[in-house]
Design an enzyme around this catalytic site. Structure first.
Site, PDB file in Angstrom:
ATOM      1  N   ASP A 343       0.834  -1.195   0.000  1.00 48.86           N
ATOM      2  CA  ASP A 343       0.000   0.000   0.000  1.00 48.86           C
ATOM      3  C   ASP A 343       0.876   1.256   0.000  1.00 48.86           C
ATOM      4  O   ASP A 343       1.867   1.332   0.730  1.00 48.86           O
ATOM      5  CB  ASP A 343      -0.894  -0.024   1.244  1.00 48.86           C
ATOM      6  CG  ASP A 343      -1.761   1.201   1.376  1.00 48.86           C
ATOM      7  OD1 ASP A 343      -2.656   1.378   0.537  1.00 48.86           O
ATOM      8  OD2 ASP A 343      -1.536   1.975   2.323  1.00 48.86           O
ATOM      9  N   GLU A 379       1.590  -0.466  -4.994  1.00 45.25           N
ATOM     10  CA  GLU A 379       0.672   0.615  -5.315  1.00 45.25           C
ATOM     11  C   GLU A 379       1.584   1.833  -5.502  1.00 45.25           C
ATOM     12  O   GLU A 379       2.061   2.406  -4.522  1.00 45.25           O
ATOM     13  CB  GLU A 379      -0.329   0.860  -4.189  1.00 45.25           C
ATOM     14  CG  GLU A 379      -1.319   1.958  -4.535  1.00 45.25           C
ATOM     15  CD  GLU A 379      -2.256   2.298  -3.379  1.00 45.25           C
ATOM     16  OE1 GLU A 379      -3.423   2.613  -3.646  1.00 45.25           O
ATOM     17  OE2 GLU A 379      -1.813   2.261  -2.210  1.00 45.25           O
TER      18      GLU A 379
END
Length: 751
Positions: A343, A379
């Protein structure tokens, strides 16, 4: 408390069969107390007196799995200087393998007083916080082996443990929303019948359920609020007592592996649940604030935040890097997971201020013999300056391709001048990845994910509907690149419903027939809706759960998705390991005609056609005879060839099947509008009518046989000769006086 010296490594609580070793890093600490918490809440304390390289440690004989514990760290409390030690706060072990309970929002969790933020709060937090748990490391893995699907073979399914299973009728109620529920045969059967090779689980590291959300009747549903990087989240366990969530998680992984499905974890190493300078003191902050967090250079009382959550971990700290690497190795070696999706990974690359693909984090990952061998997905952005890094990560890494998502959405909703970039994304986004030596597998293609509209809502809403989140519809992304097909939200209009169904199929077909790694968001294959809410981070209820009670249209969408996944799996021409040859940026046409972009009239696309405002229809020829990459057994890969027809226009379009050199007769595989029946044949030179906003896939058998490694050179030469014949005939058809430049690969991106 009988305390032996113990060892400084490994960090955390380590049970060896007769007792438990405890070790905690803190450079700032002056004294560390180990606190044992009994079932009735009684707390017994003992000092960790041994210190080696700032690791405080001790061994307790007879302490066994199930024992709850925490730490109290004595040291300086001077926020202006970055120090926030407070022994009145019971602290979680950063290396805890299991965590019990949740916080309740009591003021004692904070080291300042709400009514006087400059005053220190010395209220004891023990009764209002979470406790670490000693676990047993022993588990019968049997003959468990990782599935080891090659990247180019992968079909990833992003899933939420609760959302996937909470309403599944075949899962016993007591197992719904848990690791055991996800491992249930009915859930696994759905995954295997769909054809996915990996589940990418949204955060399962122990996270904090924000008291501010709980007060509103909401919760931290997504889980991007980690406090325990080694502990499976206890809220997803049917058997969480005494740390049994570890065994339950391992059983889930074992069951998925037996079904040949990999487990990829969505991990949040960029920040923690302690928030900004006004957040609670739960673990890292009270242990060694300045070693764990990135503080503002000239204002040590505040946190440098590139995540939007209040803090960022200090990626130049060797102790933070050790924590992350130890955590990753633990989940691979002990929990048997197969990869990670990071993330806000751009934050991990900020060793100093800028995002640096040569930062220490990447060095550690690339040289690690364990972590470098699993799937690594970034990401590739954060909210800091220069944080959007799609295409900027180093080799070994795949990325969520945000440009793929945006371009494919724009093409199908009818935005002008998107055809050129649409073709680039469809063919693997070499403009983003090839210049650094990466391959199509660097691109994780997706149209929807947990963050944003579901696929159903993407074609049903122009505007978000987030009122249920209690923020007056101000949260969530406002620019969704969505199109409601003429009516906002639910409707009974049959024409609109038919168009929406076709658009859903268009997106699924485009995703699964693109080069790269496709990722489906859970429930999209079932037409799941969130009723227009594009930010269900706080919605732990039916709005965010999959509804398994399917109507006829939803069952049809499910079967369509299964068909297209099977088509991808059966045909390597859709999942190449290398980019197409002869990139326009690298000198023009290739001798090997592995791909050709054709206009609806059957001729090669002219340069000027790619950028035309209203250019929304194209035909791509994928040459199965010219894949030019041997498989792992040395066999030259030969496949059927395909014509894929894309009509993104608002009206019907006539496509002319190209000249016989591409194929004499083509057979329809599917039509997203269902006008061209599967099995229908069409001859070269004939016209095919496509409905507005639709895709048709045609195929023909290979023209040459599969050959062994020793014959690869001859086979490639034969393919090149066939390509020359095709190009020669195309030139004749176009005329030699003013021959347009032809593209045999994707066009140059128009972005």
């Amino acid at each position: 408390m009988q305390m032996w010296p113990g060892r400084p490594y490994p960090l955390g609580a380590t049970y060896d069969g007769t007792g438990t070793n405890f070790a905690l890093f803190s450079e700032v600490a002056e004294r560390v107390e180990l606190c044992l918490i009994d079932a009735d809440g009684t707390e017994r304390r003992g000092d960790l007196t041994e210190v080696d390289a700032f690791v405080w440690h001790g061994y307790l004989p007879a302490i066994s799995p199930g024992q709850r514990y925490g730490f109290r760290v004595h040291g300086p409390y001077d926020p202006d200087d970055g120090d926030r030690c407070n022994p009145n706060k019971l602290l979680l072990d950063p290396y805890a393998k299991a965590i019990d309970g949740q916080i309740d929002g009591d003021p004692s969790l904070y080291s300042y007083r709400f009514d006087a933020p400059d005053e220190r709060n010395d209220d004891d937090s023990a009764e209002h916080t979470m406790a670490s748990v000693v676990i047993s490391p022993y588990f019968d893995w049997g003959n468990d082996r990782p599935p080891q699907h090659e990247y180019h073979e992968s079909v990833i399914y992003e899933a939420h443990v609760r959302g996937l299973t909470m309403q599944h009728p075949a899962v016993p109620e007591e197992l719904r929303g848990t690791y055991s529920g996800l491992a249930h045969p009915a859930v696994i059967e759905h995954l295997t019948s769909l054809g996915v090779t990996a589940v990418e689980l949204m955060p399962v590291h122990q996270f904090v359920n924000d008291p501010s959300l709980v007060e509103k009747g909401l919760s931290n549903y997504w889980g991007y609020n980690t406090v325990g990087f080694f502990a499976p989240h206890n809220g997803y366990s049917a058997f969480a007592a005494s740390g049994q969530q570890v065994q339950e998680f391992k059983s889930m992984v074992k069951a998925l592996h037996q079904a040949d499905i990999e487990v990829i974890l969505d991990v949040v190493y960029n920040h923690t649940a302690e928030g900004n300078h006004l957040g609670p003191t739960l673990s890292f902050r009270g242990i060694d604030n300045a070693n764990y967090y990135r503080l503002v250079d000239d204002d040590q009382a505040h946190y440098f935040d590139t995540t939007g959550t209040g803090n960022s971990l200090l990626m130049r700290s060797p102790h933070v890097l050790q924590l992350i690497m130890d955590s990753l190795r633990y989940w691979v070696s002990e929990m048997h997971v197969d990869g990670f999706r990071f993330d806000l990974a751009a934050t991990l690359a900020r060793q100093f201020h800028e995002v640096d693909r040569l930062s220490a984090f990447f060095d550690l990952v690339h040289q690690d013999p364990v972590i470098s061998q699993v799937k690594l997905i970034a990401e590739p952005w954060d909210i800091g300056e220069g944080g959007y890094q799609v295409g900027g990560f180093p080799p070994l890494w795949s990325e969520w391709n945000g440009k793929y998502r945006d371009t494919v959405r724009d093409f199908w909703r009818g935005e002008p001048s998107t055809l050129g970039e649409f073709a680039s994304r469809l063919s693997g986004s070499s403009d983003l990845y090839e210049h650094t030596g990466r391959r199509p597998i660097a691109s994780v293609n997706f149209v929807t994910a947990h963050d944003g509209f579901t696929l159903n809502d993407l074609v049903s809403y122009n505007e978000k509907r987030n009122e249920a989140n209690g923020e007056h519809n101000n949260d969530g992304e406002s620019h969704n690149r969505s199109w409601n097909c003429g009516v906002e939200g639910p409707t009974k209009n049959k024409g609109v419903l038919a168009l929406r169904a076709r658009q859903r199929r268009n997106f699924i077909a485009t995703l699964l027939l693109s080069q790269g790694i496709p990722m489906l968001a859970h429930g999209d294959e079932l037409g799941r809706t969130q009723r227009g809410n594009n930010n269900v981070y706080c919605q732990d209820g039916p709005i965010s759960w999959i509804d398994w009670d399917l109507d006829e249209a939803q069952n049809e969408l499910l079967e369509f998705t299964r068909r297209v996944v099977r088509l991808r799996q059966d045909h390597p021409v859709f999942r190449r390991r290398r980019f197409f040859a002869g990139s326009a940026e690298h000198g023009g046409e290739s001798d090997l005609l592995d791909i050709a972009w054709l206009a609806p009239d059957g001729h090669h696309m002219r340069d000027e056609a790619w950028g035309a405002d209203q250019a929304r229809a194209v035909m791509v020829f994928l040459n199965g005879d010219a894949i030019a990459e041997p498989d792992e057994r040395g066999q030259d890969i030969v496949d059927d060839s395909f014509l894929v027809l894309f009509n993104g226009q608002p009206d019907t379009a006539i496509f002319t099947i190209p000249e016989p050199a591409y194929g004499q007769t083509w057979t329809a595989v599917f039509d997203t509008d269902s006008q061209v029946e599967s099995g229908t044949t069409v001859e070269s030179g004939k016209d095919l009518k496509l409905a507005q906003k639709s895709v048709v896939v045609l195929t023909r058998a290979p023209l040459r046989p599969t050959v062994s490694a020793s014959g690869i050179g001859a086979a490639a030469e034969a393919a090149r000769e066939a390509a020359k014949q095709v190009k020669g005939r195309s030139a004749s058809a176009a005329g030699t006086d003013d021959k347009p430049r032809r593209r045999t690969t994707r066009p140059r991106s128009t972005a």
